[in-house]
Design a protein around this motif. Sequence first.
Motif, short mmCIF file in Angstrom:
data_model
loop_
_atom_site.label_atom_id
_atom_site.label_comp_id
_atom_site.label_asym_id
_atom_site.label_seq_id
_atom_site.Cartn_x
_atom_site.Cartn_y
_atom_site.Cartn_z
N SER A 201 14.96 2.38 -8.59
CA SER A 201 14.70 3.77 -8.99
C SER A 201 15.96 4.62 -8.91
CB SER A 201 13.58 4.37 -8.15
OG SER A 201 13.84 4.28 -6.77
N SER A 202 16.94 4.19 -8.11
CA SER A 202 18.21 4.95 -8.07
C SER A 202 18.98 4.82 -9.37
CB SER A 202 19.08 4.47 -6.90
OG SER A 202 19.75 3.25 -7.19
N PHE A 203 18.61 3.84 -10.21
CA PHE A 203 19.28 3.66 -11.51
C PHE A 203 18.74 4.62 -12.57
CE2 PHE A 203 19.66 -1.18 -10.51
CZ PHE A 203 20.58 -0.91 -9.52
N ARG A 204 17.64 5.30 -12.30
CA ARG A 204 16.99 6.09 -13.33
C ARG A 204 17.92 7.15 -13.91
NH1 ARG A 204 11.68 6.98 -14.25
NH2 ARG A 204 11.54 4.80 -13.54
N GLN A 205 18.74 7.74 -13.07
CA GLN A 205 19.63 8.78 -13.58
C GLN A 205 20.68 8.22 -14.54
OE1 GLN A 205 23.04 9.27 -12.51
NE2 GLN A 205 23.04 7.38 -11.34
N TYR A 206 20.94 6.92 -14.47
CA TYR A 206 21.82 6.29 -15.48
C TYR A 206 21.06 6.09 -16.79
CZ TYR A 206 25.66 5.34 -12.26
OH TYR A 206 26.72 5.47 -11.41
N TYR A 207 19.86 5.56 -16.70
CA TYR A 207 19.06 5.30 -17.90
C TYR A 207 18.75 6.59 -18.65
CZ TYR A 207 15.51 3.10 -20.86
OH TYR A 207 14.79 2.64 -21.93
N ASP A 208 18.52 7.66 -17.89
CA ASP A 208 18.19 8.95 -18.50
C ASP A 208 19.41 9.81 -18.79
OD1 ASP A 208 15.49 8.36 -18.40
OD2 ASP A 208 15.12 9.45 -16.54
N TYR A 209 20.60 9.27 -18.55
CA TYR A 209 21.81 10.09 -18.66
C TYR A 209 21.95 10.79 -20.02
CZ TYR A 209 26.62 11.63 -18.35
OH TYR A 209 27.75 12.42 -18.34
N PRO A 210 21.63 10.14 -21.15
CA PRO A 210 21.79 10.83 -22.43
C PRO A 210 20.98 12.12 -22.56
CG PRO A 210 21.54 8.47 -22.78
CD PRO A 210 21.22 8.73 -21.34
N ARG A 211 20.00 12.31 -21.70
CA ARG A 211 19.18 13.52 -21.77
C ARG A 211 19.85 14.72 -21.09
NH1 ARG A 211 13.60 12.43 -22.92
NH2 ARG A 211 13.21 10.19 -23.20
N ASN A 212 20.99 14.49 -20.43
CA ASN A 212 21.72 15.59 -19.82
C ASN A 212 22.44 16.40 -20.89
OD1 ASN A 212 21.70 15.41 -16.70
ND2 ASN A 212 22.00 13.28 -17.35
N LYS A 213 22.47 17.70 -20.69
CA LYS A 213 23.17 18.62 -21.57
C LYS A 213 24.38 19.19 -20.86
CE LYS A 213 19.86 18.17 -24.62
NZ LYS A 213 20.07 17.35 -25.83
N PRO A 214 25.38 19.66 -21.61
CA PRO A 214 26.53 20.29 -20.95
C PRO A 214 26.11 21.49 -20.12
CG PRO A 214 27.01 19.84 -23.26
CD PRO A 214 25.54 19.57 -23.07
N VAL A 215 26.76 21.65 -18.98
CA VAL A 215 26.47 22.79 -18.12
C VAL A 215 27.02 24.05 -18.79
CG1 VAL A 215 26.87 23.83 -15.86
CG2 VAL A 215 26.60 21.36 -16.05
N PRO A 216 26.21 25.11 -18.88
CA PRO A 216 26.72 26.37 -19.43
C PRO A 216 27.71 27.01 -18.46
CG PRO A 216 24.49 26.65 -18.62
CD PRO A 216 24.79 25.19 -18.52
N PRO A 217 28.43 28.03 -18.88
CA PRO A 217 29.39 28.69 -17.98
C PRO A 217 28.74 29.10 -16.67
CG PRO A 217 29.67 29.48 -20.22
CD PRO A 217 28.43 28.62 -20.22
N ILE A 218 29.46 28.86 -15.59
CA ILE A 218 28.99 29.19 -14.25
C ILE A 218 29.70 30.46 -13.81
CG2 ILE A 218 28.86 28.42 -11.85
CD1 ILE A 218 28.96 25.53 -12.96
N THR A 219 28.93 31.51 -13.58
CA THR A 219 29.53 32.81 -13.26
C THR A 219 29.61 33.08 -11.76
OG1 THR A 219 27.36 33.89 -13.47
CG2 THR A 219 28.76 33.80 -15.44
N VAL A 220 28.86 32.33 -10.94
CA VAL A 220 28.97 32.54 -9.50
C VAL A 220 30.30 31.99 -9.02
CG1 VAL A 220 26.46 32.40 -9.22
CG2 VAL A 220 27.85 30.35 -8.88
N PRO A 221 30.80 32.43 -7.86
CA PRO A 221 32.06 31.90 -7.35
C PRO A 221 32.03 30.37 -7.26
CG PRO A 221 31.43 33.83 -6.11
CD PRO A 221 30.27 33.52 -7.00
N GLY A 222 33.12 29.75 -7.69
CA GLY A 222 33.20 28.29 -7.70
C GLY A 222 34.38 27.78 -6.90
N ALA A 223 34.24 26.54 -6.42
CA ALA A 223 35.30 25.89 -5.66
C ALA A 223 35.35 24.42 -6.01
CB ALA A 223 35.07 26.06 -4.15
N VAL A 224 36.56 23.87 -6.03
CA VAL A 224 36.77 22.44 -6.23
C VAL A 224 37.71 21.95 -5.14
CG1 VAL A 224 37.69 20.63 -7.73
CG2 VAL A 224 36.45 22.57 -8.73
#
Length: 384
Positions: A304-327
């Motif tokens: 079941s941990s593989f599900r996010q790979y199988y479903d990966y094409p259903r992900n969309k690009p993240v829209p702009p993030i306006t809250v403070p961000g850090a990397v």
Amino acid sequence: MTAEPAPFRTSVSDDVLNDLRTRLKRTLFTQPSDSVYWAAGVDPGYLRELVAYWAEDFDWRAAETALNAFPQYVAEVAGRRVHFVHLRGRRPEGVPAPLPLVLSHGWPSSFVEMLRVAGRLADPAAHGGDPADAFDVVIPSLPGFVHSELPREPFTRRGVAEIWHELMTRTLGYERFGAFGGDIGGGVTQWLGALYPQDVAGVHVTSAVITEQFDDVPPTADEQTFLDALAAYDVGDQGYSEIMCSRPDTIAAALMDSPAGLVAWVADKYRDWSDCGGDLETRWDKDTLLTVATLYWATGSIGSSFRQYYDYPRNKPVPPITVPGAVTLSHEPAFADFPRSMAERTFTDLRHWSTPKRGGHFMAHEEPEQVAQELRAFFRPLRG
């Protein structure tokens, strides 16, 4: 199960452990395909040593006790069971309330990845820090990982962010919180910032998840250099993801039946993606590695941990993030020389950029003090 969290303890029956040891002792091993150590995947000699230790010397009951030292809960969130650690911050008299912070892991990981940093965040004074920097720490298990159920709908990072928001606000009652994560958890963290700017104080990621499609603004020369290097790296690394994206049930059938196969599948990525210089156990000792492997085995959740790979094409690009961000950029091959400009395409308010060159894909486990310091510094001005 109601939305009210119920206390939870990790517990594996003697029957499951005895069956596990029997399977381990009957493992059949392959011969190495290359004379260069680990060149063709997990070295069979190392795997033989690891399996023998798992069968004969690994003390699961001690590991279980260590896990249960952290307060764990399960709750029904969005109609499914979610498992999480909830470690409340130490609040001396006169100090403001701790800031709630949700920590999201990735694959092939678990909530165990975040435990080394959890105490440092909840009780900074006990680790030489300022008690005003304390957090209420929430560490959920991703859907389909160990004790958390898969969602009924496809597994997307946005979908998990929606679950985490409900967990933090409706289940736990927090009005405002921060978010941190890497890998899948980094994508979830970004979506939390994009979807809920009114509730999320800030978002902090370690692996700068790429969702930009470059439709409007083509990549710069530095960005294209990085993208080309990432593509070249993936040629040698992506075999695992190709099968989990296209035939997850096929590989899951093997790993659900063979604990040696399961730990080989996981250990291969722990070594490749950790900042370990080729020596896995400088970052993941056998006991910790086998704690994670036993959790996957006992819960039957590697598939079941593989599900996010199988479903990966259903992900969309993240829209702009306006809250403070850090990397705080992970020191792993896939993100070597990741340009700041790519993070700025997603974060419109990137306040913290750090490239410490220490700590890989599992940074919170590999460099817990570094992560604690980075999180304290980023969120300190956002606690109002």
